[in-house]
Scaffold this motif. Structure first.
Motif, PDB file in Angstrom:
ATOM      1  N   VAL A 192       0.849  -1.187   0.000  1.00 42.39           N
ATOM      2  CA  VAL A 192       0.000   0.000   0.000  1.00 42.39           C
ATOM      3  C   VAL A 192       0.886   1.238   0.000  1.00 42.39           C
ATOM      4  O   VAL A 192       1.867   1.326   0.743  1.00 42.39           O
ATOM      5  CB  VAL A 192      -0.960   0.005   1.207  1.00 42.39           C
ATOM      6  N   HIS A 193       0.553   2.202  -0.867  1.00 41.27           N
ATOM      7  CA  HIS A 193       1.339   3.429  -0.993  1.00 41.27           C
ATOM      8  C   HIS A 193       0.570   4.671  -0.551  1.00 41.27           C
ATOM      9  O   HIS A 193       1.178   5.734  -0.366  1.00 41.27           O
ATOM     10  CB  HIS A 193       1.806   3.606  -2.437  1.00 41.27           C
ATOM     11  N   GLY A 194      -0.741   4.561  -0.381  1.00 40.02           N
ATOM     12  CA  GLY A 194      -1.515   5.721   0.038  1.00 40.02           C
ATOM     13  C   GLY A 194      -2.979   5.355   0.180  1.00 40.02           C
ATOM     14  O   GLY A 194      -3.384   4.213  -0.052  1.00 40.02           O
ATOM     15  N   TYR A 195      -3.780   6.341   0.553  1.00 38.70           N
ATOM     16  CA  TYR A 195      -5.201   6.088   0.781  1.00 38.70           C
ATOM     17  C   TYR A 195      -6.000   7.347   0.475  1.00 38.70           C
ATOM     18  O   TYR A 195      -5.456   8.460   0.365  1.00 38.70           O
ATOM     19  CB  TYR A 195      -5.452   5.633   2.221  1.00 38.70           C
ATOM     20  N   PHE A 196      -7.314   7.157   0.335  1.00 36.46           N
ATOM     21  CA  PHE A 196      -8.234   8.252   0.049  1.00 36.46           C
ATOM     22  C   PHE A 196      -9.100   8.511   1.271  1.00 36.46           C
ATOM     23  O   PHE A 196      -9.576   7.577   1.922  1.00 36.46           O
ATOM     24  CB  PHE A 196      -9.101   7.921  -1.163  1.00 36.46           C
ATOM     25  N   THR A 197      -9.318   9.802   1.576  1.00 35.08           N
ATOM     26  CA  THR A 197     -10.022  10.197   2.783  1.00 35.08           C
ATOM     27  C   THR A 197     -10.648  11.564   2.573  1.00 35.08           C
ATOM     28  O   THR A 197     -10.319  12.271   1.613  1.00 35.08           O
ATOM     29  CB  THR A 197      -9.050  10.236   3.983  1.00 35.08           C
ATOM     30  N   ASN A 198     -11.547  11.957   3.486  1.00 40.21           N
ATOM     31  CA  ASN A 198     -12.090  13.319   3.440  1.00 40.21           C
ATOM     32  C   ASN A 198     -11.534  14.173   4.564  1.00 40.21           C
ATOM     33  O   ASN A 198     -12.060  15.232   4.868  1.00 40.21           O
ATOM     34  CB  ASN A 198     -13.623  13.291   3.511  1.00 40.21           C
ATOM     35  N   THR A 199     -10.459  13.721   5.198  1.00 39.21           N
ATOM     36  CA  THR A 199      -9.896  14.444   6.341  1.00 39.21           C
ATOM     37  C   THR A 199      -8.480  14.944   6.071  1.00 39.21           C
ATOM     38  O   THR A 199      -7.656  14.998   6.964  1.00 39.21           O
ATOM     39  CB  THR A 199      -9.881  13.546   7.589  1.00 39.21           C
ATOM     40  N   GLY A 200      -8.189  15.323   4.843  1.00 46.81           N
ATOM     41  CA  GLY A 200      -6.854  15.845   4.534  1.00 46.81           C
ATOM     42  C   GLY A 200      -6.437  15.435   3.142  1.00 46.81           C
ATOM     43  O   GLY A 200      -7.260  15.137   2.285  1.00 46.81           O
ATOM     44  N   GLY A 201      -5.129  15.405   2.921  1.00 46.09           N
ATOM     45  CA  GLY A 201      -4.609  14.980   1.631  1.00 46.09           C
ATOM     46  C   GLY A 201      -4.698  16.070   0.589  1.00 46.09           C
ATOM     47  O   GLY A 201      -4.744  17.265   0.893  1.00 46.09           O
ATOM     48  N   GLY A 202      -4.731  15.671  -0.677  1.00 41.02           N
ATOM     49  CA  GLY A 202      -4.767  16.626  -1.774  1.00 41.02           C
ATOM     50  C   GLY A 202      -5.694  16.167  -2.871  1.00 41.02           C
ATOM     51  O   GLY A 202      -5.933  14.972  -3.062  1.00 41.02           O
ATOM     52  N   GLY A 203      -6.237  17.141  -3.605  1.00 38.28           N
ATOM     53  CA  GLY A 203      -7.106  16.830  -4.727  1.00 38.28           C
ATOM     54  C   GLY A 203      -6.318  16.413  -5.952  1.00 38.28           C
ATOM     55  O   GLY A 203      -5.106  16.644  -6.060  1.00 38.28           O
ATOM     56  N   LEU A 204      -6.996  15.793  -6.900  1.00 38.85           N
ATOM     57  CA  LEU A 204      -6.367  15.294  -8.122  1.00 38.85           C
ATOM     58  C   LEU A 204      -6.555  16.283  -9.271  1.00 38.85           C
ATOM     59  O   LEU A 204      -7.594  16.927  -9.381  1.00 38.85           O
ATOM     60  CB  LEU A 204      -6.968  13.952  -8.520  1.00 38.85           C
ATOM     61  N   VAL A 205      -5.542  16.356 -10.109  1.00 35.79           N
ATOM     62  CA  VAL A 205      -5.613  17.173 -11.323  1.00 35.79           C
ATOM     63  C   VAL A 205      -5.138  16.313 -12.481  1.00 35.79           C
ATOM     64  O   VAL A 205      -3.994  15.829 -12.482  1.00 35.79           O
ATOM     65  CB  VAL A 205      -4.735  18.435 -11.221  1.00 35.79           C
ATOM     66  N   ALA A 206      -6.008  16.091 -13.456  1.00 35.17           N
ATOM     67  CA  ALA A 206      -5.626  15.370 -14.667  1.00 35.17           C
ATOM     68  C   ALA A 206      -5.026  16.348 -15.660  1.00 35.17           C
ATOM     69  O   ALA A 206      -5.492  17.486 -15.793  1.00 35.17           O
ATOM     70  CB  ALA A 206      -6.829  14.664 -15.275  1.00 35.17           C
ATOM     71  N   LEU A 207      -3.985  15.921 -16.354  1.00 33.66           N
ATOM     72  CA  LEU A 207      -3.301  16.752 -17.342  1.00 33.66           C
ATOM     73  C   LEU A 207      -3.309  16.055 -18.700  1.00 33.66           C
ATOM     74  O   LEU A 207      -3.428  14.822 -18.764  1.00 33.66           O
ATOM     75  CB  LEU A 207      -1.848  16.990 -16.916  1.00 33.66           C
ATOM     76  N   PRO A 208      -3.184  16.812 -19.775  1.00 30.74           N
ATOM     77  CA  PRO A 208      -2.960  16.159 -21.071  1.00 30.74           C
ATOM     78  C   PRO A 208      -1.705  15.287 -20.984  1.00 30.74           C
ATOM     79  O   PRO A 208      -0.688  15.693 -20.425  1.00 30.74           O
ATOM     80  CB  PRO A 208      -2.763  17.340 -22.031  1.00 30.74           C
ATOM     81  N   HIS A 209      -1.785  14.078 -21.487  1.00 29.20           N
ATOM     82  CA  HIS A 209      -0.649  13.164 -21.380  1.00 29.20           C
ATOM     83  C   HIS A 209       0.569  13.735 -22.104  1.00 29.20           C
ATOM     84  O   HIS A 209       0.490  14.123 -23.275  1.00 29.20           O
ATOM     85  CB  HIS A 209      -1.019  11.807 -21.956  1.00 29.20           C
ATOM     86  N   THR A 210       1.686  13.784 -21.379  1.00 29.07           N
ATOM     87  CA  THR A 210       2.904  14.413 -21.894  1.00 29.07           C
ATOM     88  C   THR A 210       4.103  13.531 -21.586  1.00 29.07           C
ATOM     89  O   THR A 210       4.298  13.100 -20.443  1.00 29.07           O
ATOM     90  CB  THR A 210       3.127  15.801 -21.248  1.00 29.07           C
ATOM     91  N   ARG A 211       4.935  13.269 -22.586  1.00 28.86           N
ATOM     92  CA  ARG A 211       6.170  12.516 -22.373  1.00 28.86           C
ATOM     93  C   ARG A 211       7.168  13.425 -21.655  1.00 28.86           C
ATOM     94  O   ARG A 211       7.551  14.479 -22.150  1.00 28.86           O
ATOM     95  CB  ARG A 211       6.738  12.056 -23.720  1.00 28.86           C
ATOM     96  N   VAL A 212       7.570  13.019 -20.442  1.00 29.71           N
ATOM     97  CA  VAL A 212       8.451  13.858 -19.632  1.00 29.71           C
ATOM     98  C   VAL A 212       9.836  13.258 -19.451  1.00 29.71           C
ATOM     99  O   VAL A 212      10.780  13.980 -19.115  1.00 29.71           O
ATOM    100  CB  VAL A 212       7.826  14.150 -18.255  1.00 29.71           C
ATOM    101  N   VAL A 213       9.969  11.954 -19.646  1.00 30.45           N
ATOM    102  CA  VAL A 213      11.263  11.293 -19.474  1.00 30.45           C
ATOM    103  C   VAL A 213      11.415  10.212 -20.535  1.00 30.45           C
ATOM    104  O   VAL A 213      10.475   9.456 -20.808  1.00 30.45           O
ATOM    105  CB  VAL A 213      11.394  10.655 -18.071  1.00 30.45           C
ATOM    106  N   ASP A 214      12.592  10.150 -21.136  1.00 28.12           N
ATOM    107  CA  ASP A 214      12.955   9.032 -22.012  1.00 28.12           C
ATOM    108  C   ASP A 214      14.472   8.910 -21.989  1.00 28.12           C
ATOM    109  O   ASP A 214      15.180   9.736 -22.571  1.00 28.12           O
ATOM    110  CB  ASP A 214      12.453   9.264 -23.440  1.00 28.12           C
ATOM    111  N   THR A 215      14.955   7.917 -21.274  1.00 31.72           N
ATOM    112  CA  THR A 215      16.416   7.766 -21.145  1.00 31.72           C
ATOM    113  C   THR A 215      17.053   7.312 -22.448  1.00 31.72           C
ATOM    114  O   THR A 215      18.285   7.334 -22.570  1.00 31.72           O
ATOM    115  CB  THR A 215      16.761   6.766 -20.033  1.00 31.72           C
ATOM    116  N   ARG A 216      16.249   6.910 -23.433  1.00 35.88           N
ATOM    117  CA  ARG A 216      16.817   6.492 -24.718  1.00 35.88           C
ATOM    118  C   ARG A 216      17.309   7.676 -25.529  1.00 35.88           C
ATOM    119  O   ARG A 216      18.271   7.562 -26.295  1.00 35.88           O
ATOM    120  CB  ARG A 216      15.773   5.704 -25.518  1.00 35.88           C
ATOM    121  N   ASN A 217      16.637   8.843 -25.374  1.00 35.44           N
ATOM    122  CA  ASN A 217      17.036  10.001 -26.177  1.00 35.44           C
ATOM    123  C   ASN A 217      17.349  11.241 -25.344  1.00 35.44           C
ATOM    124  O   ASN A 217      17.606  12.306 -25.886  1.00 35.44           O
ATOM    125  CB  ASN A 217      15.954  10.327 -27.205  1.00 35.44           C
TER     126      ASN A 217
END
Length: 644
Positions: free
Chosen positions: A364-389
């Motif tokens: 388990v890496h995390g959980y969802f709750t109404n007592t804190g945490g952060g909201g989600l933001v979806a973004l247009p899919h973007t290539r940010v890392v490629d170790t090949r180039n």
């Protein structure tokens, strides 16, 4: 004769309002007056909430939430505990005639009691499609005429099947309650009416003012009392509490922790799981996850060295097992996938195994709750890392035991202060199995796996913690590999930013194999309307959490997922690919599943071709065919990008 007012009790049906045949009420309320049931199509927001203790009324205040009184869900004054209900609970909504099949009967997955009022919110396992929630209204004033609705006892019926409503005058207003009087209208609230809505019904849309709490029950069947006054609990001033409580924000654990490892006996008896077996795993109160106020967990599910092709299904304990697999593994390989799984009423997850024999690990890496945490933001899919180039990093593989740090802020769309990045991570060129860990750069090292990979290419959606400057460090525990990463979104710094994830029970949107269906052709696309699946109004959905399983590909390739744009450029060789991969597959693999966040199309009022709101486009970027199974796990509305 009664000397004290009776708290409205739970009944075997909805509460009713008793209305004498000779009653004359204001013209604005004529549609719901008299002993006749309300006209079809009105007061659809009124709901019935029921468990083995009885039934009460409620009101739909959000596509996936109803509000009622706390006493409806308890026995003997016991408190309601935040989180999954301790008793199976259902809600019937959008149905004014209980003998009909209109509306929905849905399960309650989570409860949020108010800290000081007799009020509780109940989350539904899916949106109430086609039913408009009722908005909160302004505070009532003395002398105002309001309407009360419900399905319970009347003057002549013990258990009516149809919704009734009647008018009451407000006689007193305090800080948390109202007193209403039905004497002039010959109306009364009866036993079983707890939690029902008190509504301002004027020329505009109805407004919720209060909920039924207690009544003298004068005029009700089998009651000798003559007084028709009742006490209502105010909800007109609970807007901020409702908004906060119905949010579902993400909290990342400092380090991942094991919920289950069948090799060592963590979480369940040791030993490989055989085909057809189910293992229940405690999720709440384990590995840093709180014991209460948690609706779902984000887990890494790993199938380890199955003796034959195998699959696992992870789902809330106590619920019906979904038909869709969470992960598929070929014989002899170790591979993982990320899943967001709702927690069962007992705080557990269930893991179903199919295949001859396989070990299973769940971190388990995390959980969802109404007592804190952060909201989600979806973004247009973007290539940010490629170790090949060298995209976003230096060129070259990451050796076994080696690490690489990546910066995800700035031009890619993650603001400083974001707590997590939502990525599709692809391992390329592996000569054997291994796994990756990810930690916020300069922070606490997290030794738990975020992705287990097999030989060749493995891709998986992951949520990784980032530092305050947006950096994350990956460590490779396996042979030298290349990493390719696509940014899909992020978790904001606070629950007031971003959007809350509206979790749903896993809903299969499409299985192209069904009824002898054809696979997706080479360089062909598939359009899916995710908003329609949930019955949401146009533009209500901004993004979605889905999983895609690629099955029996005839050649190697990948998928892209994007909001429907309405028009696409192409060449004689096929469509022009403008989005990075989110799911890679290899010929010969039976199935691969990845979870991802995607934006959906929105109608924006511009001139020209308009996309249908709520749709996505999935493109098969390969020279062969592939079957697809798409499962919807949750959705969210347009995010708040700045504090209000």
């Amino acid at each position: 004769m009664r000397t004290t007012r009776s708290r409205l009790a739970k009944g075997s049906a909805f509460v009713a309002v008793v209305v004498a045949a000779s009653t004359i009420i204001s013209a604005a309320a004529q549609a719901v007056s008299g002993v006749s049931p309300v006209p079809a199509g009105t007061y659809l927001f009124t709901a019935k909430i029921q468990n083995d203790l009885g039934a009460c009324s409620a009101a739909l205040v959000d596509p996936t939430w109803v509000i009622t009184t706390t006493n409806c869900l308890t026995n003997g004054g016991q408190p309601v505990v935040a989180g999954p209900p301790t008793r199976p609970t259902t809600v019937t909504v959008g149905r004014t005639d209980l003998t009909s099949t209109d509306g929905h009967v849905v399960s309650v997955t989570s409860l949020v009691p108010h800290p000081s009022r007799n009020v509780v919110l109940a989350q539904l396992d899916r949106p109430a499609k086609g039913v408009t929630p009722i908005a909160l209204g302004a505070a009532a004033t003395v002398g105002e005429q309001l309407m009360a609705a419900g399905f319970g006892r009347t003057a002549t019926e013990w258990v009516p099947d149809k919704l009734h409503a009647g008018a009451f005058a407000v006689s007193a207003v305090t800080g948390q309650t109202l007193t209403i009087d039905g004497t002039d209208n010959a109306t009364s609230l009866c036993k079983g009416d707890a939690g029902g809505p008190l509504v301002r019904a004027g020329s505009g849309a109805p407004q919720l003012v209060a909920l039924h709490d207690s009544s003298w029950q004068g005029g009700c069947l089998a009651e000798s009392e003559t007084r028709r006054t009742a006490t209502e609990v105010r909800v007109d001033d609970l807007g901020d509490w409702i908004a906060q409580s119905t949010r579902n924000s993400y909290v990342a654990l400092p380090t991942g922790g094991a919920l289950l490892d069948t090799r060592s006996g963590v979480g369940a008896p040791a030993g490989p799981r055989t085909g057809g077996s189910t293992t229940d795993v405690q999720a709440l109160g384990v590995a840093g996850v709180p014991a209460t106020a948690v609706t779902a967990v984000l887990v890494d599910v790993t199938a380890i060295n199955p003796t034959t092709n195998a699959y696992l299904i992870v789902y809330p304990s106590g619920s019906t097992r979904p038909a869709m697999s969470s992960i598929n593994a070929s014989a002899g390989e170790t591979i993982s996938t990320t899943q967001v799984v709702k927690v069962g009423p007992d705080g557990k997850l269930s893991v179903y195994s199919q295949g001859d024999s396989t070990h299973v690990r769940i971190d388990v890496h995390g959980y969802f709750t109404n007592t804190g945490g952060g909201g989600l933001v979806a973004l247009p899919h973007t290539r940010v890392v490629d170790t090949r180039n060298g995209t976003g990093t230096t060129t070259g593989t990451i050796p076994g035991g080696g690490s690489r740090t990546f910066t995800l802020t700035g031009e890619y769309g993650i603001p400083a202060g974001a707590s997590n990045a939502l990525l599709e991570v692809t391992v390329v060129g592996a000569t054997g199995g291994g796994y990756l860990t990810a930690s916020p750069t300069g922070g606490t090292a997290d030794p738990s796996s975020v992705l287990d990979y097999a030989s060749g290419i493995t891709s998986q959606g992951v949520a990784v913690k980032v530092s305050s400057t947006g950096q994350v460090t990956f460590v490779n525990r396996g042979p030298a590999v290349h990493l390719v990463m696509t940014l899909q979104g992020y978790v904001a710094a606070s629950p007031t930013l971003g959007a809350d994830l509206r979790l749903a029970q896993a809903i299969q949107v499409v299985d192209t194999r069904a009824n002898g269906g054809a696979p997706i052709k080479a360089k062909d696309d598939l359009f899916l309307n995710l908003g329609d699946v949930l019955g949401l109004p146009p533009n209500a959905m901004d993004g979605a959490l889905i999983s895609i399983t690629a099955i029996s590909p005839t050649t190697s390739g990948f998928l892209t997922v994007e909001p429907d744009r309405g028009i696409y450029a192409s060449t004689p060789d096929g469509p022009i690919v403008t989005n990075p991969s989110v799911s890679n597959f290899t010929a010969g693999h039976h199935a691969r599943t990845t979870m991802l966040v995607t934006k959906v199309s929105r109608a924006e009022g511009r001139i020209g071709i308009q996309p249908t709101p709520g749709r996505i486009r999935i493109l098969n970027v390969s020279s062969g065919t592939v079957h697809l199974v798409v499962t919807l796990h949750g959705w969210f509305s347009q995010p708040t990008v700045t504090d209000s």
